[in-house]
Design a protein around this motif. Structure first.
Motif, mmCIF file in Angstrom:
data_model
loop_
_atom_site.group_PDB
_atom_site.id
_atom_site.type_symbol
_atom_site.label_atom_id
_atom_site.label_comp_id
_atom_site.label_asym_id
_atom_site.label_seq_id
_atom_site.Cartn_x
_atom_site.Cartn_y
_atom_site.Cartn_z
ATOM 1 N N ASP A 49 1.499 19.736 73.793
ATOM 2 C CA ASP A 49 2.763 19.023 73.623
ATOM 3 C C ASP A 49 3.955 19.878 74.051
ATOM 4 O OD1 ASP A 49 1.450 16.813 72.666
ATOM 5 O OD2 ASP A 49 1.605 17.420 70.562
ATOM 6 N N ILE A 50 3.999 21.119 73.588
ATOM 7 C CA ILE A 50 5.134 21.980 73.923
ATOM 8 C C ILE A 50 5.103 22.374 75.389
ATOM 9 C CG2 ILE A 50 3.891 24.052 73.152
ATOM 10 C CD1 ILE A 50 7.707 23.387 73.135
ATOM 11 N N ILE A 51 3.911 22.617 75.951
ATOM 12 C CA ILE A 51 3.809 22.961 77.368
ATOM 13 C C ILE A 51 4.298 21.806 78.230
ATOM 14 C CG2 ILE A 51 2.192 23.408 79.265
ATOM 15 C CD1 ILE A 51 0.530 25.046 77.297
ATOM 16 N N LEU A 52 3.917 20.589 77.864
ATOM 17 C CA LEU A 52 4.336 19.418 78.627
ATOM 18 C C LEU A 52 5.850 19.228 78.542
ATOM 19 C CD1 LEU A 52 3.522 16.960 80.302
ATOM 20 C CD2 LEU A 52 3.200 15.705 78.169
ATOM 21 N N ALA A 53 6.411 19.389 77.331
ATOM 22 C CA ALA A 53 7.852 19.203 77.149
ATOM 23 C C ALA A 53 8.648 20.245 77.926
ATOM 24 C CB ALA A 53 8.202 19.264 75.663
ATOM 25 N N MET A 90 12.010 18.360 73.856
ATOM 26 C CA MET A 90 11.479 19.709 73.703
ATOM 27 C C MET A 90 11.811 20.275 72.322
ATOM 28 S SD MET A 90 12.247 23.163 75.914
ATOM 29 C CE MET A 90 13.844 23.364 75.112
ATOM 30 N N LEU A 91 13.049 20.062 71.860
ATOM 31 C CA LEU A 91 13.440 20.561 70.546
ATOM 32 C C LEU A 91 12.638 19.893 69.442
ATOM 33 C CD1 LEU A 91 17.342 20.761 70.866
ATOM 34 C CD2 LEU A 91 15.682 22.623 71.001
ATOM 35 N N GLN A 92 12.356 18.603 69.595
ATOM 36 C CA GLN A 92 11.577 17.898 68.589
ATOM 37 C C GLN A 92 10.158 18.449 68.514
ATOM 38 O OE1 GLN A 92 10.521 13.797 69.411
ATOM 39 N NE2 GLN A 92 10.681 13.244 67.247
ATOM 40 N N VAL A 93 9.563 18.708 69.676
ATOM 41 C CA VAL A 93 8.209 19.256 69.699
ATOM 42 C C VAL A 93 8.190 20.647 69.085
ATOM 43 C CG1 VAL A 93 6.345 20.055 71.207
ATOM 44 C CG2 VAL A 93 7.487 17.880 71.677
ATOM 45 N N LEU A 94 9.245 21.432 69.325
ATOM 46 C CA LEU A 94 9.305 22.791 68.798
ATOM 47 C C LEU A 94 9.471 22.827 67.286
ATOM 48 C CD1 LEU A 94 11.541 24.683 71.397
ATOM 49 C CD2 LEU A 94 9.173 25.240 70.794
ATOM 50 N N PHE A 95 10.367 21.997 66.765
ATOM 51 C CA PHE A 95 10.734 22.099 65.360
ATOM 52 C C PHE A 95 10.153 21.007 64.463
ATOM 53 C CE2 PHE A 95 14.233 24.156 67.734
ATOM 54 C CZ PHE A 95 14.109 25.428 67.204
ATOM 55 N N ARG A 96 9.753 19.879 65.067
ATOM 56 C CA ARG A 96 9.146 18.823 64.268
ATOM 57 C C ARG A 96 8.135 18.067 65.111
ATOM 58 N NH1 ARG A 96 12.739 14.103 61.753
ATOM 59 N NH2 ARG A 96 12.494 13.354 63.881
ATOM 60 N N PRO A 97 6.976 18.647 65.300
ATOM 61 C CA PRO A 97 5.963 18.007 66.132
ATOM 62 C C PRO A 97 5.618 16.616 65.605
ATOM 63 C CG PRO A 97 5.334 20.257 65.576
ATOM 64 C CD PRO A 97 6.510 19.920 64.739
ATOM 65 N N PRO A 98 5.604 15.590 66.475
ATOM 66 C CA PRO A 98 5.313 14.232 66.029
ATOM 67 C C PRO A 98 3.862 14.061 65.590
ATOM 68 C CG PRO A 98 5.449 14.326 68.419
ATOM 69 C CD PRO A 98 5.882 15.664 67.909
ATOM 70 N N LYS A 99 2.977 14.883 66.093
ATOM 71 C CA LYS A 99 1.563 14.807 65.748
ATOM 72 C C LYS A 99 1.019 16.203 65.478
ATOM 73 C CE LYS A 99 0.994 10.315 66.649
ATOM 74 N NZ LYS A 99 0.535 9.301 65.675
ATOM 75 N N VAL A 100 -0.036 16.257 64.702
ATOM 76 C CA VAL A 100 -0.735 17.522 64.476
ATOM 77 C C VAL A 100 -2.158 17.366 64.994
ATOM 78 C CG1 VAL A 100 0.634 18.184 62.488
ATOM 79 C CG2 VAL A 100 -1.418 16.828 62.146
ATOM 80 N N ARG A 101 -2.759 18.494 65.339
ATOM 81 C CA ARG A 101 -4.110 18.483 65.891
ATOM 82 C C ARG A 101 -5.112 18.847 64.795
ATOM 83 N NH1 ARG A 101 -4.657 18.327 71.331
ATOM 84 N NH2 ARG A 101 -2.700 18.232 72.499
ATOM 85 N N GLN A 102 -5.918 17.880 64.441
ATOM 86 C CA GLN A 102 -6.975 18.079 63.447
ATOM 87 C C GLN A 102 -8.091 17.104 63.770
ATOM 88 O OE1 GLN A 102 -7.168 20.292 60.794
ATOM 89 N NE2 GLN A 102 -9.264 19.561 60.526
#
Length: 254
Positions: free
Chosen positions: A133-137, A210-222
């Motif tokens: 997510d962060i790499i894409l953003a 990008m800021l949203q992915v950095l500080f509040r990711p919309p999804k988590v990986r589990q």
């Protein structure tokens, strides 16, 4: 030979991944070259480097075309046209005698090829997948920044006294994107103002993403143990796909 090239461009071996990383590094080097040479008048060394970069991109283009099974379909891809534009921009000085300003913007389009390569690397590398997510953003924002900077530079240099090199155009793009707007550089032409509008509307959206992915990711990986679904809401207790109870590590809401 053809099988070797196919393995390098599409394979999953360590050698293939390293090769694709090298291509990304080369693309970044071409952008740095565009930025640095914007500060100097064209000379023999710049011409030699132009030819060298152009030859490498041409070889890369021909190699990919040779191993492509659906060449007609490949010609319709945006990245294919971006490569052709980059090749023309680097080899044109041989005919014109100088690297014309409007051609420099075509060189930044080479980043679209890097974008495609990074997409493949995310599939090849666990490290990339975990940070997809962060790499894409970040990649979206960087590609947008350099392409818009190239457009502004190509359309304003020798026309706007405030933009004399790539750094000036980059400075204007960043200050516009962040809505800082110091006002020391302005674009007076209609075309320039439309570019500024595009930077503000599209760029701000990418920056906020990008800021949203950095500080509040919309999804988590589990990974769900039952169905294998990987992405879940940060506060999820059950898998939305199969209903299985999942255990997402969390520090709790603040």
């Amino acid at each position: 030979m053809k099988s070797l090239l196919a393995e390098l461009y599409s394979g999953h071996s360590d050698r293939a991944v390293t090769f694709r990383y090298a291509l990304v590094a080369f693309d970044l080097l071409t952008v740095i070259f565009v930025i640095v040479t914007s500060f100097f008048e064209p000379n023999r060394l710049v011409l030699v480097l132009d030819l060298t970069f152009g030859a490498i991109i041409l070889v890369d283009f021909l190699a990919r075309g040779w191993i492509e099974n659906q060449r007609l379909r490949a010609m319709l891809r945006l990245t294919t046209w971006a490569d052709l534009a980059a090749i023309i921009s680097f080899l044109a000085p041989v005919v014109t005698g100088q690297a014309l300003a409007f051609l420099r913007v075509l060189r930044t389009l080479r980043l679209l090829r890097s974008y495609e390569l990074l997409s493949r690397l995310r599939r090849d590398s666990k490290w990339f997948r975990e940070r997809e997510d962060i790499i894409l953003a970040v990649t979206n924002l960087i590609v947008f920044l350099f392409i818009m900077t190239g457009l502004i530079y190509a359309s304003q240099v020798n026309i706007n006294d405030q933009i004399n090199n790539y750094a000036d155009a980059f400075y204007f793009t960043v200050t516009t994107l962040t809505t800082t707007g110091f006002g020391d550089i302005t674009l007076d032409t209609t075309w320039g103002r439309m570019l500024a509008v595009a930077v503000m509307i599209i760029g701000v959206s990418l920056f906020l993403q990008m800021l949203q992915v950095l500080f509040r990711p919309p999804k988590v990986r589990q990974e769900c143990p039952t169905c294998g679904l990987i992405l879940h809401d940060a506060d999820a207790v059950h898998c939305k796909h199969c209903g299985e109870t999942i255990h997402i590590q969390t520090e709790g809401a603040i």
